[in-house]
Design a protein around this motif. Structure first.
Motif, short mmCIF file in Angstrom:
data_model
loop_
_atom_site.label_atom_id
_atom_site.label_comp_id
_atom_site.label_asym_id
_atom_site.label_seq_id
_atom_site.Cartn_x
_atom_site.Cartn_y
_atom_site.Cartn_z
N ASP A 1 -0.39 2.56 -0.46
CA ASP A 1 -1.60 3.38 -0.57
C ASP A 1 -1.27 4.82 -0.99
O ASP A 1 -0.10 5.24 -0.97
N ALA B 1 -0.58 7.45 3.75
CA ALA B 1 0.16 6.55 2.87
C ALA B 1 1.48 6.30 3.59
O ALA B 1 1.81 7.01 4.55
N ALA C 1 -3.49 2.65 7.95
CA ALA C 1 -3.87 3.80 7.12
C ALA C 1 -4.58 4.88 7.94
O ALA C 1 -4.56 6.05 7.58
N ILE D 1 -1.16 -1.36 -3.09
CA ILE D 1 -2.48 -0.88 -2.65
C ILE D 1 -3.14 -1.94 -1.77
O ILE D 1 -3.28 -3.10 -2.18
N THR D 2 -3.55 -1.53 -0.56
CA THR D 2 -4.16 -2.50 0.36
C THR D 2 -5.57 -2.91 -0.08
O THR D 2 -5.99 -4.04 0.12
N HIS E 1 -8.78 -7.30 0.53
CA HIS E 1 -7.93 -6.46 1.40
C HIS E 1 -6.62 -7.19 1.73
O HIS E 1 -6.64 -8.38 2.04
N ASP F 1 -10.18 6.26 -0.27
CA ASP F 1 -9.14 6.93 0.51
C ASP F 1 -7.80 6.20 0.45
O ASP F 1 -6.88 6.54 1.19
N HIS F 2 -7.70 5.23 -0.45
CA HIS F 2 -6.44 4.49 -0.63
C HIS F 2 -5.94 4.56 -2.06
O HIS F 2 -4.73 4.48 -2.29
N GLY G 1 -3.23 -1.42 6.27
CA GLY G 1 -4.39 -0.83 5.59
C GLY G 1 -5.51 -0.52 6.56
O GLY G 1 -5.31 0.17 7.56
N ASP G 2 -6.69 -1.07 6.28
CA ASP G 2 -7.88 -0.81 7.10
C ASP G 2 -8.25 -2.01 7.96
O ASP G 2 -9.43 -2.28 8.21
#
Ligand SMILES: [Zn+2]
Length: 283
Positions: free
Chosen positions: A78, A65, A262, A111-112, A199, A117-118, A215-216
């Motif tokens: 996150d 995070a 992340a 939040i992404t 996303h 896991d976020h 993020g991812d």
């Protein structure tokens, strides 16, 4: 292995030092670690992926995070996995405390996307809010998909009750974001679809400095910066994920933005090189 575990716990208790960027600071808070197999990667010869990973067939990957402190405002991007008995996880609040903050001092959580896991750290084990005063800002697309199931893969449906519990707990403090929304001064939400439909990347700006929490957009730093067209099986729409990655990497290099991923072990800037980018660590 059992002997090593206390050492790992000690390491994780020490939050990384905040990095100043203009009048803001950013600090990775490591909630836990995951092992990601190179075989999860797509569109790259397996031997090449393993080579870029230094001969390893898996990468030990942080679940980060990010704590961003701006004048008069404390934000979190996150929230990690929460406590999962099967993996090293759930260290977010300990990391926050090590950074000198209590959960009720967080003003906003961005939040992404809604993978476990976020969003895993948004609720305490008893179902109450981990961040009692915080506004919760999420992509409208992501929210709508998880609440209507439209386009959401069936394998994720069993997670819907958890997501709904989050929205119920944060109630009127939930804000839904579209592309280009500005949830706070100096913060812009940017649609970066592909990994999931909604996303998002969050771009923070202060005194000409840029921090992008991505993020991812990338999972394997050692592979996907050098080969940004390489996908991962977790991407819901692989083609869109590659297009988003190429677009954001190109813009990030031009803006000299600091990238906070992340699952990246370091904050980095990126510089074009060959068919991709090389990274420069930011400490
Ligand atoms: Zn993730």
């Amino acid at each position: 292995m059992r002997i090593l575990l206390p050492c790992l716990a000690t390491l994780i208790l020490n939050a990384q030092a905040p990095v100043p960027l203009g009048r803001m600071t950013v600090q990775p808070l490591v909630d836990g670690t995951l092992s990601l197999e190179a075989s999860l990667l797509k569109d790259i010869p397996p031997a090449e992926a393993v080579g870029l990973l230094g001969g390893r067939k898996a990468a030990s990957t942080p679940v980060n995070a990010f704590l961003v402190r701006m004048p008069g405002r404390t934000l979190l991007v996150d929230t990690g996995m929460g406590k999962d008995p099967d993996v090293d996880s759930g260290h977010l609040l300990t990391q926050l405390a090590a950074a000198g903050l209590k959960p009720d001092q967080v003003d906003m959580v961005l939040i992404t996307h809604f993978h476990f896991d976020h969003v895993g750290g948004l609720l305490r084990p008893d179902g109450t809010r981990a961040f009692p005063r915080a506004k919760l800002c999420v992509s409208r697309t992501e929210h709508d998909q998880w609440t209507t199931k439209a386009g959401l893969p069936e394998r994720l449906w069993d997670r819907i009750p958890k997501v709904k519990a989050i929205f119920a707990a944060y109630g009127k403090d939930v804000t839904l974001l579209g592309d280009g929304a500005t949830p706070a001064e100096g913060v812009t939400a940017l649609a970066a679809p592909g990994h999931t439909a909604g996303h998002m990347v969050f771009a923070f700006r202060s005194e000409g400095k840029e921090l992008w929490c991505i993020g991812d957009l990338i999972h394997f730093g050692a592979v996907q910066f050098a080969r940004p067209k390489t996908g991962i099986v977790y991407d819901l729409d692989g083609e869109r994920a590659v297009a988003s990655r190429l677009d954001f990497f190109r813009r990030a290099a031009a803006a000299q933005a600091v990238l906070a991923g992340a699952h990246l072990p370091k904050l980095v800037r990126i510089v074009p090189e060959g068919e991709g980018y090389r990274t420069v660590n930011v400490d």
